[in-house]
Design a protein around this motif. Structure first.
Motif, PDB file in Angstrom:
ATOM      1  N   SER A 194     -55.701  34.429 -99.909  1.00  0.00           N
ATOM      2  CA  SER A 194     -54.443  34.214-100.628  1.00  0.00           C
ATOM      3  C   SER A 194     -53.808  32.880-100.241  1.00  0.00           C
ATOM      4  O   SER A 194     -53.291  32.149-101.101  1.00  0.00           O
ATOM      5  CB  SER A 194     -53.467  35.359-100.347  1.00  0.00           C
ATOM      6  OG  SER A 194     -53.968  36.592-100.811  1.00  0.00           O
ATOM      7  N   SER A 195     -53.838  32.550 -98.973  1.00  0.00           N
ATOM      8  CA  SER A 195     -53.231  31.300 -98.498  1.00  0.00           C
ATOM      9  C   SER A 195     -53.935  30.082 -99.087  1.00  0.00           C
ATOM     10  O   SER A 195     -53.287  29.090 -99.439  1.00  0.00           O
ATOM     11  CB  SER A 195     -53.285  31.240 -96.971  1.00  0.00           C
ATOM     12  OG  SER A 195     -52.548  32.311 -96.401  1.00  0.00           O
ATOM     13  N   LEU A 196     -55.254  30.154 -99.212  1.00  0.00           N
ATOM     14  CA  LEU A 196     -56.010  29.051 -99.803  1.00  0.00           C
ATOM     15  C   LEU A 196     -55.553  28.790-101.235  1.00  0.00           C
ATOM     16  O   LEU A 196     -55.286  27.642-101.627  1.00  0.00           O
ATOM     17  CB  LEU A 196     -57.509  29.377 -99.778  1.00  0.00           C
ATOM     18  CG  LEU A 196     -58.418  28.417-100.559  1.00  0.00           C
ATOM     19  CD1 LEU A 196     -58.395  27.025 -99.924  1.00  0.00           C
ATOM     20  CD2 LEU A 196     -59.850  28.949-100.611  1.00  0.00           C
ATOM     21  N   ALA A 246     -66.070  35.622-106.273  1.00  0.00           N
ATOM     22  CA  ALA A 246     -65.445  35.782-104.972  1.00  0.00           C
ATOM     23  C   ALA A 246     -65.229  37.260-104.662  1.00  0.00           C
ATOM     24  O   ALA A 246     -65.297  37.675-103.499  1.00  0.00           O
ATOM     25  CB  ALA A 246     -64.113  35.031-104.939  1.00  0.00           C
ATOM     26  N   GLY A 247     -64.972  38.061-105.708  1.00  0.00           N
ATOM     27  CA  GLY A 247     -64.801  39.492-105.512  1.00  0.00           C
ATOM     28  C   GLY A 247     -66.063  40.154-104.994  1.00  0.00           C
ATOM     29  O   GLY A 247     -66.014  41.037-104.135  1.00  0.00           O
ATOM     30  N   VAL A 248     -67.216  39.738-105.525  1.00  0.00           N
ATOM     31  CA  VAL A 248     -68.496  40.260-105.041  1.00  0.00           C
ATOM     32  C   VAL A 248     -68.635  40.008-103.546  1.00  0.00           C
ATOM     33  O   VAL A 248     -68.922  40.921-102.755  1.00  0.00           O
ATOM     34  CB  VAL A 248     -69.676  39.603-105.795  1.00  0.00           C
ATOM     35  CG1 VAL A 248     -70.995  40.026-105.176  1.00  0.00           C
ATOM     36  CG2 VAL A 248     -69.650  39.978-107.268  1.00  0.00           C
ATOM     37  N   SER A 252     -58.386  38.689-103.780  1.00  0.00           N
ATOM     38  CA  SER A 252     -57.507  39.476-102.910  1.00  0.00           C
ATOM     39  C   SER A 252     -57.219  40.838-103.522  1.00  0.00           C
ATOM     40  O   SER A 252     -57.252  41.872-102.839  1.00  0.00           O
ATOM     41  CB  SER A 252     -56.191  38.725-102.676  1.00  0.00           C
ATOM     42  OG  SER A 252     -56.419  37.488-102.045  1.00  0.00           O
ATOM     43  N   PHE A 253     -56.938  40.852-104.826  1.00  0.00           N
ATOM     44  CA  PHE A 253     -56.633  42.105-105.502  1.00  0.00           C
ATOM     45  C   PHE A 253     -57.842  43.034-105.511  1.00  0.00           C
ATOM     46  O   PHE A 253     -57.722  44.240-105.273  1.00  0.00           O
ATOM     47  CB  PHE A 253     -56.171  41.829-106.930  1.00  0.00           C
ATOM     48  CG  PHE A 253     -55.849  43.072-107.714  1.00  0.00           C
ATOM     49  CD1 PHE A 253     -54.714  43.809-107.434  1.00  0.00           C
ATOM     50  CD2 PHE A 253     -56.681  43.507-108.730  1.00  0.00           C
ATOM     51  CE1 PHE A 253     -54.407  44.958-108.145  1.00  0.00           C
ATOM     52  CE2 PHE A 253     -56.393  44.653-109.448  1.00  0.00           C
ATOM     53  CZ  PHE A 253     -55.246  45.381-109.161  1.00  0.00           C
TER      54      PHE A 253
END
Length: 436
Positions: free
Chosen positions: A411-413, A382-384, A254-255
């Motif tokens: 974020s919710s996950l 995950a960022g990729v 997310s960030f």
């Protein structure tokens, strides 16, 4: 009668912890190091729009360059954490910083080596990611070994505030340099400051003999005397470990999405706005929010609240409430409201430093660098996907709302997983000592 091995290791660890003056000096130094790490990291997002104009990149191509950092970043997380556990996190940090500082300074030169600008910039970002990937796992290892448990949240959150401070510095100074001297000056600025910091740490804080020994270990693969065996099976059989990994994955992804795309969002949605406003204000809010979350976390624990209750509360703020403000970004046409929502979302995300980041040290202080490396590898992967997917969603839908919906879903996950399965009991000890 001989004391149990676990108690012997615990006593030895206490003997190697920093004194209060040492902790203050190292906290300030590492805060600056984290700041410079992000100065180098966000140079590309700040310059992406200008570079796209110079080199003719579309959104998908810009997304490839922005996300390529994480291709390298995800490959050295576990290595960095394990090396930090073995030879000392401060040595790993110094060696990597000297290399990424040089690459950052050399980035404009790489961009003009030939006509394949996209390929050269992608290579530069992958290499930077490889070198920076060791930083936070090595930092986690260092702080878990050197800082008292009762002060760990504040120390980590203070050092972690450097990520917002670095983004702020590059957003403010970088925007001015971008307007005055062009995008290459941003890379010269951030890379040059990193090399100056490396020189200070080498001359003033590290023992030259220990650094040479560390280089010998890296070059020759020599064994070290310290106990470094990682209890792989014991760690990964615990639901609490997987909850920490998934939560860290969500927080990092997310960030990274917001970090990579917010400058472009403001530049395209509000083209007449000043870059220094949207590149500065969110991070100006986040800087005090990070150590404040650490103070609050340590205070609540010292008042008698259960550690895991405090960690989960921090994650509700860091993943839950922050994603609500991210969603609001996609449903306003006001520049002022957008800056407020972005500032609130970024500021609240700093609560993750006092939640999941410290929870990893709660679970396995003896191999915290390794475990954080595993979790951050998942976050980088995950960022990729997230940053690339963000570029794809913008290109295909023509709407920024889809990107902020993606941030909220990720974020919710992580939040739901941590609330259900998260714990703060140690899992790196033998079963008889597991609940200590």
């Amino acid at each position: 009668m001989q004391p149990p091995p676990d108690e012997t290791r615990r006593d030895a660890a206490e003997d190697t912890q920093w004194s209060r003056p040492e902790c203050q000096v190292w906290t300030g130094t590492l805060l600056l190091g984290t700041c410079l790490l992000y100065c180098a990291r966000v140079s590309m997002p700040v310059c992406a729009a200008s570079m796209s104009q110079d080199f003719g990149w579309n959104k998908k191509e810009a997304g490839v360059v922005l996300s390529s950092f994480f291709w390298g970043y995800c490959l050295t997380q576990v290595v960095g954490g394990h090396l930090g556990d073995r030879i000392g996190g401060e040595k790993v940090i110094l060696l990597s910083a000297s290399a990424w500082g040089f690459i950052t300074v050399a980035t404009p030169l790489l961009a003009h080596l030939g006509s394949a600008h996209l390929a050269f910039m992608t290579f530069s970002r992958i290499l930077t990611g490889l070198l920076q990937g060791v930083y936070f796992p090595a930092l986690t290892s260092l702080l878990s070994q050197k800082v008292r448990e009762s002060e760990r949240a504040f120390t980590y959150s203070t050092v972690g505030a450097g990520s917002q401070f670095g983004t702020l510095v590059t957003g403010a100074v970088g925007s001015l340099l971008l307007d005055w001297y062009g995008w290459p000056s941003v890379f010269y600025f951030s890379g040059g400051l990193t090399l100056l910091w490396v020189g200070y740490v080498y001359r003033c804080l590290l023992n030259e003999r220990d650094l040479i020994l560390a280089l010998g270990i890296l070059a020759q693969g020599l064994p070290v005397s310290r106990h470094t065996k990682v209890p792989w099976r014991q760690l990964f059989r615990k639901p609490s470990v997987w909850a920490a990994i998934i939560s860290q994955l969500s927080a990092a992804c997310s960030f990274f999405i917001l970090l990579s795309w917010l400058p472009t969002f403001f530049k395209e949605t509000f083209p007449s706005s000043k870059g220094w406003i949207f590149n500065v204000v969110p991070w100006l809010v986040a800087i005090p929010a990070s150590p404040l979350s650490g103070l609050l976390s340590d205070h609540l624990i010292n008042q008698g609240y259960r550690t895991i209750t405090v960690r989960k509360f921090m994650q509700v703020m860091g993943l839950g409430l922050s994603s609500v403000f991210a969603l609001c970004l996609g449903h306003t046409s006001s520049f002022c409201n957008s800056v407020v929502f972005a500032s609130a979302s970024i500021g609240l995300q700093t609560f993750n430093h006092s939640g999941i980041s410290v929870n990893i040290q709660d679970l396995a202080p003896s191999c915290a660098g390794f475990l954080f490396g595993v979790a951050n590898t998942a976050g980088a992967l995950a960022g990729v996907v997230g940053v690339c997917l963000g570029g794809y969603l913008i290109e295909t839908t023509g709407s920024w709302t889809s990107v902020f919906n993606l941030v909220a879903a990720i974020s919710s996950l992580g939040l739901c997983t941590f609330l259900v399965f998260g714990k703060a009991q140690r899992v790196d000890l033998s079963p008889a000592h597991e609940d200590l």
